[in-house]
Design an enzyme around this catalytic site. Structure first.
Site, PDB file in Angstrom:
ATOM      1  N   ARG A 113       0.822  -1.226   0.000  1.00  0.00           N
ATOM      2  CA  ARG A 113       0.000   0.000   0.000  1.00  0.00           C
ATOM      3  C   ARG A 113       0.850   1.267   0.000  1.00  0.00           C
ATOM      4  O   ARG A 113       0.379   2.330  -0.392  1.00  0.00           O
ATOM      5  CB  ARG A 113      -0.987  -0.033   1.174  1.00  0.00           C
ATOM      6  CG  ARG A 113      -2.224  -0.840   0.846  1.00  0.00           C
ATOM      7  CD  ARG A 113      -3.049  -1.143   2.059  1.00  0.00           C
ATOM      8  NE  ARG A 113      -2.543  -2.304   2.776  1.00  0.00           N
ATOM      9  CZ  ARG A 113      -2.885  -2.640   4.015  1.00  0.00           C
ATOM     10  NH1 ARG A 113      -3.725  -1.888   4.685  1.00  0.00           N
ATOM     11  NH2 ARG A 113      -2.382  -3.716   4.583  1.00  0.00           N
ATOM     12  N   GLU A 136       4.770  -9.967  15.030  1.00  0.00           N
ATOM     13  CA  GLU A 136       4.167 -10.495  16.252  1.00  0.00           C
ATOM     14  C   GLU A 136       4.547 -11.976  16.400  1.00  0.00           C
ATOM     15  O   GLU A 136       4.926 -12.431  17.474  1.00  0.00           O
ATOM     16  CB  GLU A 136       2.650 -10.317  16.169  1.00  0.00           C
ATOM     17  CG  GLU A 136       1.967 -10.470  17.509  1.00  0.00           C
ATOM     18  CD  GLU A 136       0.466 -10.278  17.392  1.00  0.00           C
ATOM     19  OE1 GLU A 136      -0.001  -9.852  16.319  1.00  0.00           O
ATOM     20  OE2 GLU A 136      -0.216 -10.583  18.378  1.00  0.00           O
TER      21      GLU A 136
HETATM   22  P1  AMP Z   1       3.526  -2.233  11.706  1.00  0.00           P
HETATM   23  O1  AMP Z   1       4.795  -2.864  11.216  1.00  0.00           O
HETATM   24  O2  AMP Z   1       2.954  -2.929  12.895  1.00  0.00           O
HETATM   25  O3  AMP Z   1       3.666  -0.746  11.919  1.00  0.00           O
HETATM   26  O4  AMP Z   1       2.437  -2.473  10.576  1.00  0.00           O
HETATM   27  C1  AMP Z   1       2.414  -1.664   9.475  1.00  0.00           C
HETATM   28  C2  AMP Z   1       1.878  -2.357   8.259  1.00  0.00           C
HETATM   29  O5  AMP Z   1       0.810  -3.269   8.526  1.00  0.00           O
HETATM   30  C3  AMP Z   1       1.345  -1.288   7.351  1.00  0.00           C
HETATM   31  O6  AMP Z   1       1.990  -1.444   6.099  1.00  0.00           O
HETATM   32  C4  AMP Z   1      -0.142  -1.509   7.270  1.00  0.00           C
HETATM   33  O7  AMP Z   1      -0.507  -1.564   5.922  1.00  0.00           O
HETATM   34  C5  AMP Z   1      -0.427  -2.824   7.985  1.00  0.00           C
HETATM   35  N1  AMP Z   1      -1.362  -2.689   9.117  1.00  0.00           N
HETATM   36  C6  AMP Z   1      -1.057  -2.864  10.431  1.00  0.00           C
HETATM   37  N2  AMP Z   1      -2.120  -2.673  11.218  1.00  0.00           N
HETATM   38  C7  AMP Z   1      -3.144  -2.355  10.407  1.00  0.00           C
HETATM   39  C8  AMP Z   1      -4.537  -2.021  10.622  1.00  0.00           C
HETATM   40  N3  AMP Z   1      -5.090  -1.964  11.842  1.00  0.00           N
HETATM   41  N4  AMP Z   1      -5.284  -1.733   9.529  1.00  0.00           N
HETATM   42  C9  AMP Z   1      -4.737  -1.760   8.292  1.00  0.00           C
HETATM   43  N5  AMP Z   1      -3.465  -2.079   8.026  1.00  0.00           N
HETATM   44  C10 AMP Z   1      -2.658  -2.374   9.054  1.00  0.00           C
END
Ligand code: AMP
Length: 170
Positions: free
Chosen positions: A58, A95
């Site tokens: 995205r 995770e």
């Molecule tokens: P993080 O590494 O945990 O910051 O996750 C970021 C990536 O996961 C991003 O590229 C988002 O597209 C996706 N992502 C994580 N949580 C969500 C959520 N609640 N809704 C949509 N996309 C998410």
């Protein structure tokens, strides 16, 4: 314009307890999409990047549009095995388990000013890894831009001390 109103929240996707922020409804709205990209470009203008880099997948959508709007090139940061010539790669913790991101070694000349873009920052694991990769490839990270920030997760702690631009917070 209320960008948040154009983002659909889907409960329990992809698994129970997660409130998924669905940006397809924003992408499908011509005025909303134009406004989101124009606002991001405005907030990032002072950073004067030479390149925008976005994470698969995205980050490609918003990153490419933003690069176009700012008049600079776009650099994709991809999942493993997709880029055809020599890459730098980085493994980072999820995770459960680990994941990997890659960038072309010749993506930009050393010292280029790079703005990192993704749709959303949650825990910051992805963004933190991508920031390191941008620097590993010889870029100077000048800022990070996200459409959405999930504030409570404090993903910013994984980013270096650069300006962070976000459009919508939860
Ligand atoms: P993080 O590494 O945990 O910051 O996750 C970021 C990536 O996961 C991003 O590229 C988002 O597209 C996706 N992502 C994580 N949580 C969500 C959520 N609640 N809704 C949509 N996309 C998410």
């Amino acid at each position: 314009m209320d960008i948040k109103a154009l983002i659909r929240e889907v409960p329990d996707f992809p698994k129970p307890g997660i409130s998924f922020k669905d940006i397809t409804t924003l992408l499908g709205n011509a005025d909303g999409l134009r406004y989101a990209i124009a606002t991001m470009a405005e907030h990032c203008a002072d950073l004067a990047p030479d390149y925008v880099a976005g994470m698969e997948s995205r980050g490609f959508i918003f990153g490419t549009a933003l690069a176009c709007k700012m008049g600079v090139g776009f650099v994709p940061i991809r999942k493993p095995g997709k880029l055809p010539v020599a890459v730098h790669s980085i493994e980072y913790a999820l995770e459960y388990g680990t994941d990997k991101l890659e960038i072309h070694q010749d993506a930009y000349p050393a010292g280029s000013k790079v703005l990192m873009v993704d749709d959303l920052i949650a825990t910051g694991g992805t963004a933190g890894a991508a920031a390191k990769l941008i620097q590993q490839a010889g870029g100077t990270l000048v800022g990070c831009a996200f459409v959405i920030e999930l504030k409570d997760l404090n993903g910013r702690q994984h980013l270096p001390n650069v300006p962070i631009i976000t459009l919508v917070e939860y």
